[in-house]
Design an enzyme around this catalytic site. Structure first.
Site, PDB file in Angstrom:
ATOM      1  N   CYS A  63       0.881  -1.280   0.026  1.00  0.00           N
ATOM      2  CA  CYS A  63       0.005  -0.213   0.040  1.00  0.00           C
ATOM      3  C   CYS A  63       0.786   1.298  -0.190  1.00  0.00           C
ATOM      4  O   CYS A  63       0.282   2.344  -0.260  1.00  0.00           O
ATOM      5  CB  CYS A  63      -0.865  -0.040   1.147  1.00  0.00           C
ATOM      6  SG  CYS A  63      -0.218   0.168   2.814  1.00  0.00           S
ATOM      7  N   CYS A 133      -2.327  -1.842   8.810  1.00  0.00           N
ATOM      8  CA  CYS A 133      -1.905  -0.338   9.414  1.00  0.00           C
ATOM      9  C   CYS A 133      -1.722  -0.617  10.933  1.00  0.00           C
ATOM     10  O   CYS A 133      -0.577  -0.182  11.535  1.00  0.00           O
ATOM     11  CB  CYS A 133      -2.849   0.513   9.311  1.00  0.00           C
ATOM     12  SG  CYS A 133      -3.198   1.267   7.736  1.00  0.00           S
TER      13      CYS A 133
END
Length: 170
Positions: A63, A133
Site C-alpha cells: 500500500c 496499518c
C-alpha cells in the site's frame, strides 16, 4: 445522455433530469481514527544518534505506507519516557502510529513488545482491509526496541541479546 444516466445511478438526478443535491455519506471510520488522524499525538522525531533513542522504520510495499516510530528510554529504569512518530500513509496508518506512540510511553521495554496489532485495531475499530496499518505499528514498536537495545549492546561491548529483543522474537 451518458452524463444523465450516470447521475441517476449515483442518485443525484431525478427522472425528469433535474439535479438534486448530493447525498452526504456516513463516515466509514470510527471516531477514534478520525480523532487521531485530525489531531495526531506525538508527531515529530528525535536525534537518531542519541544513545537513549531507538528508531523503528517499517513499511508496507503493498500500500506504500511507511512508519517511523522513535522511543526515548530512561537508561537507568528501562522505561520509555517519550515517543515520536512520522508516518506517510492513509488515515488508519497515521491513527495507528499515534495510538502506538501514546501506548508505549511510561512502560518498560519488556511491556511494549507485547503490544499486539489486534489491540490497536480493536481500539480503533479498523475494518479488515486496514489491519495492515495496525501490523505496521506493532512492527515499528518492536523495531524501535530492537534498535535501542542494539545501541546499548554496542555501547557496552557485550554480544548477548537483551531480554526485550528475546521477548519480541518469541
Amino acid at each position: 445522455m451518458l452524463r444523465l444516466a450516470s447521475k441517476r445511478v449515483l442518485g443525484i438526478a431525478s427522472r425528469d433530469g433535474a439535479t438534486r443535491p448530493a447525498q452526504v455519506l456516513p463516515r466509514l471510520y470510527h471516531e477514534r481514527v478520525i480523532e487521531h488522524y485530525d489531531k495526531p499525538l506525538n508527531v515529530g522525531s528525535f536525534d537518531k544518534n542519541d544513545p537513549a533513542v531507538g528508531t523503528g522504520l517499517v513499511g508496507a510495499p503493498a500500500c506504500g505506507d511507511v512508519m517511523k516510530l522513535q522511543i526515548k528510554v530512561d537508561e537507568e529504569t528501562g522505561k520509555i519516557v517519550d515517543a515520536r512518530f512520522k508516518t506517510f500513509g492513509c488515515g488508519s496508518a497515521i491513527a495507528s502510529s499515534s495510538v502506538a506512540s501514546e501506548w508505549v510511553k511510561g512502560k518498560q521495554l519488556e511491556e511494549v513488545v507485547s503490544i499486539k496489532n489486534t489491540e490497536i485495531a480493536k481500539y480503533l475499530s479498523l475494518p479488515p482491509v486496514k489491519l495492515h496499518c495496525s501490523m505496521l505499528a506493532e512492527d515499528a514498536i518492536k523495531a524501535a526496541v530492537k534498535d535501542y537495545e542494539a545501541k546499548r549492546t554496542n555501547s557496552n561491548g557485550s554480544t548477548t541479546a537483551e531480554p526485550a529483543v528475546k521477548a519480541a522474537e518469541a
